[in-house]
Structure formats: structure tokens, C-alpha cells
Scaffold this active site. Structure first.
Site, PDB file in Angstrom:
ATOM      1  N   LYS A 106       0.849  -1.199   0.000  1.00  0.00           N
ATOM      2  CA  LYS A 106       0.000   0.000   0.000  1.00  0.00           C
ATOM      3  C   LYS A 106       0.880   1.243   0.000  1.00  0.00           C
ATOM      4  O   LYS A 106       1.509   1.560   1.020  1.00  0.00           O
ATOM      5  CB  LYS A 106      -0.920  -0.006   1.223  1.00  0.00           C
ATOM      6  CG  LYS A 106      -1.869  -1.207   1.274  1.00  0.00           C
ATOM      7  CD  LYS A 106      -2.643  -1.288   2.561  1.00  0.00           C
ATOM      8  CE  LYS A 106      -3.566  -2.507   2.574  1.00  0.00           C
ATOM      9  NZ  LYS A 106      -4.312  -2.641   3.847  1.00  0.00           N
ATOM     10  N   GLY A 138      -7.420  -4.058   2.052  1.00  0.00           N
ATOM     11  CA  GLY A 138      -8.547  -3.966   2.971  1.00  0.00           C
ATOM     12  C   GLY A 138      -8.077  -3.947   4.412  1.00  0.00           C
ATOM     13  O   GLY A 138      -6.882  -3.993   4.701  1.00  0.00           O
ATOM     14  N   ALA A 142      -1.996  -8.232  10.094  1.00  0.00           N
ATOM     15  CA  ALA A 142      -1.396  -9.547   9.897  1.00  0.00           C
ATOM     16  C   ALA A 142      -1.533 -10.420  11.133  1.00  0.00           C
ATOM     17  O   ALA A 142      -1.792 -11.629  11.039  1.00  0.00           O
ATOM     18  CB  ALA A 142       0.078  -9.383   9.519  1.00  0.00           C
ATOM     19  N   LYS A 193      -4.926   5.962   3.522  1.00  0.00           N
ATOM     20  CA  LYS A 193      -5.318   5.746   4.926  1.00  0.00           C
ATOM     21  C   LYS A 193      -4.103   5.719   5.845  1.00  0.00           C
ATOM     22  O   LYS A 193      -4.208   6.039   7.039  1.00  0.00           O
ATOM     23  CB  LYS A 193      -6.150   4.472   5.062  1.00  0.00           C
ATOM     24  CG  LYS A 193      -5.472   3.189   4.590  1.00  0.00           C
ATOM     25  CD  LYS A 193      -4.637   2.501   5.628  1.00  0.00           C
ATOM     26  CE  LYS A 193      -3.925   1.293   5.045  1.00  0.00           C
ATOM     27  NZ  LYS A 193      -3.077   0.606   6.040  1.00  0.00           N
TER      28      LYS A 193
END
Length: 347
Positions: A106, A138, A142, A193
Site C-alpha cells: 500500500k 482492505g 497480519a 489511509k
């Protein structure tokens, strides 16, 4: 069942390898360090990234990238954004069959402002070994995935059939995968985000509470959608798993390395001190730089991103940045993010 290569044995790469192994696939997990691979193969653990988690014995580790991808039709790429180009350049030379590259990182590249799928496409241009590019993104820590706690993510691609095939690879009773055709929105949501999570951690480090966190998350979501629509994304995507969902999980949990980085900055540590202490890549730092550059270029208003950029790269203190944000001119909350109008048949 399939054979799948996972490139990158950090916490998220290892977690995805576990999901694939749980689904009965043979998994080849690649990492650079021989001692890490020895631990994975001999002890079936990866203590540096996932303490106390036992790995399925069907996961086989290797430091040989050629061995990892030989004959593989599905390659899951889980490396830091800054390593994507160099890794894909190697893959281009080593692939022996046409493969789908599934990326689960990301970020946005500074200077070029490319999303990860665009970077992969550039490096694989004119190659006859690339089948499709799919993003898996999403709200997914982890640590919780490895404990088989219920998790939902999104699979997205320009080729929706490829996204569905990746959905089939990963989906199980603990790890639910939805498909979404909006590749731009899914990638941008997962990247931006991290900026908002850094800011939430920073305000918490300053001693601010839930009111501030709610404000940052809500206005951060508006920034995310504003830039996304300017780049062709669907507004509705940012209300989904890769937007709002990922924003919630990353901004509210101590599992989030971006939140932890921001928290330490808010407590007075320098960025260099924080990164040295964490010893892991914090994607939100580079993403803040890239996103600020891109927003400035497109004339998209992103005040939270701009404020964090000043803290990270211009020696503005967190206190000064907070005061600047709160002192902005009066605004209407319900503001159009673009002239785009969503209709029922467009999504």
C-alpha cells in the site's frame, strides 16, 4: 489446488502465505535473509515479524528468487513500495511462464506519483510473461489474520475475471474476499489511509483524545475521496473495505505501524529516531510525500496531508501543525468533492 509464490516474508507476506496454505495451496515464500528462511523451514516460525505464530509446514522458504517463481502462474508481491520496481525488474527476467502478479502493498511512489499497479505495468511493459495485475487490499492486521480471526478484504483488477480468480485463491471461512472493479479507488484508499493513521497517532501522542481522532478520520476520508475522484476513482469505493474499512482499522489499533510512528512523533521523537526504533518500513511516510506532491499538482485540497508533510519534511512541530489545521478559514461540511454524480448503473 495451486502453487503460489509469495515474494516478501514480512508480517503481511507471511500472513497471506498462511491463508494460502490453509486453503491447501503449495506456497513458496521468498525473503532475502538466509537466517530468516532457515527459521521458516526448520522451526516453522517467523519470530521477528510474527512472534509466537506457527507456520503451516506446507510453506517452504527460499532466498532464491528464480526458484521461488519457477513455473508459478500466481505471484503475490508483498514488498515495500520502494522495492517494487527493482523486484519486478528481476521477476521480468526470471518468470518461466505467464503469471498474474497480485500485489498486497500500500503506497504511492514519490516524484512519479504512480500507484503500485502502474509501477508493475511499467516494469513489465512488452513482456509476454504478465497475465494480469490484481490488488488485494482492505482492513487486515497480519497478527489477527494469522490467528484466523474473521477478516474481509477486496480483490481488484482492470480484468474483473482475474480479480475473481484471486478471490477464489484466498477466500475461506476466516478470510472473506470481495471483488471491486475500481482499481484506482482500491489502491488509493489503501495508500492514503496510512497518512491519516500517522496523523491519528500523532494527535494521540500530543495527548488529544477521541474527539480529535474522529475529526481526523472523518475529514481524512473526505481528502481521500477528493483526490480519488480527481484521478478517476468511484466515490462509493471509499465507503468500502479498502477506504473506510482500512481507515478504521489502521487509525484505531496499536497493531498499526503507521499509528505507532505518529504516536512517537507526537511525543517528541524525530522521524529518524522513530524509524530507527521501529526497524520496519512505515509506508505512510513516503506516501505522505507522494500524495502531497500529487495533490499540489492537481490543485486538490488536502489540509491534513499538507500538515503532516510539514511535520515530516519541513521541521514544523506537531503542535504548530495542529494549530494551523484548527485555524483554517470557515468551511461548509457538506462540500462537493467533484462534479461527478453517481448513478445506479455506474457502479
Amino acid at each position: 489446488m495451486s502453487k503460489v509464490a509469495v515474494i516478501g516474508a514480512g508480517s503481511w507476506g507471511t500472513a497471506l502465505a498462511i491463508v494460502l496454505a490453509d486453503n491447501g495451496h503449495d506456497v513458496m515464500l521468498w525473503a532475502r535473509r538466509q537466517e530468516q528462511i532457515d527459521e521458516i523451514n526448520e522451526k516453522h516460525t517467523n519470530q521477528q515479524y510474527l512472534p509466537e505464530i506457527e507456520l503451516p509446514k506446507s510453506i517452504v522458504g527460499t532466498t532464491d528468487l528464480r526458484e521461488a517463481v519457477a513455473g508459478m502462474e500466481d505471484i503475490v508481491l508483498v514488498v515495500p513500495t520502494k522495492a517494487v520496481r527493482s523486484t519486478v525488474q528481476q521477476l521480468r527476467e526470471l518468470l518461466t511462464t505467464k503469471a498474474t502478479i497480485v500485489h498486497a502493498s500500500k503506497g504511492i511512489e514519490p516524484q512519479t506519483h504512480k500507484r503500485i499497479s502502474e509501477m508493475i505495468a511499467e516494469e513489465m511493459a512488452d513482456s509476454n510473461k504478465l497475465a494480469d495485475i490484481v490488488v488485494l487490499s482492505g482492513p487486515s492486521h497480519a497478527e489477527e489474520v494469522c490467528l484466523r480471526q474473521p477478516t474481509t478484504v477486496t480483490s481488484s483488477s482492470l480484468n474483473i475475471e482475474a480479480a475473481k480468480r484471486v478471490q477464489d485463491l484466498f477466500i475461506n471461512q476466516n478470510f472473506r474476499v470481495y471483488t471491486n472493479p475500481d482499481l484506482v479507488g482500491v489502491e488509493l484508499g489503501g495508500a492514503i489511509k496510512n497518512i491519516i493513521a500517522l496523523t491519528c497517532g500523532l494527535t494521540n501522542g500530543l495527548g488529544f483524545g477521541d474527539n480529535t481522532k474522529a475529526a481526523i478520520m472523518t475529514r481524512g476520508l473526505a481528502e481521500m475521496a477528493r483526490l480519488g475522484v480527481a484521478l478517476g476513482a468511484k466515490p462509493l469505493t471509499f465507503s468500502g473495505l479498502s477506504g473506510l474499512g482500512d481507515l478504521i482499522v489502521t487509525c484505531t489499533s496499536v497493531h498499526s505501524r503507521n499509528w505507532r510512528c505518529g504516536h512517537m512523533l507526537g511525543q517528541g521523537m524525530t522521524l529518524d529516531e522513530v524509524l530507527e526504533k521501529m526497524g520496519m518500513v512505515v509506508e505512510g511516510v513516503r506516501t505522505t510525500q507522494a500524495t502531497h506532491e500529487l495533490a499540489t499538482k492537481l490543485n486538490v485540497e488536502m489540509p491534513i496531508t499538507a500538515a503532516l508533510f510539514k511535520v515530516l519534511f519541513e521541521n514544523v512541530t506537531p503542535q504548530e501543525a495542529a494549530e494551523e489545521l484548527m485555524g483554517r478559514v470557515k468551511k461548509h461540511e457538506v462540500e462537493a468533492i467533484s462534479n461527478y454524480t453517481l448513478t445506479d448503473n455506474e457502479y
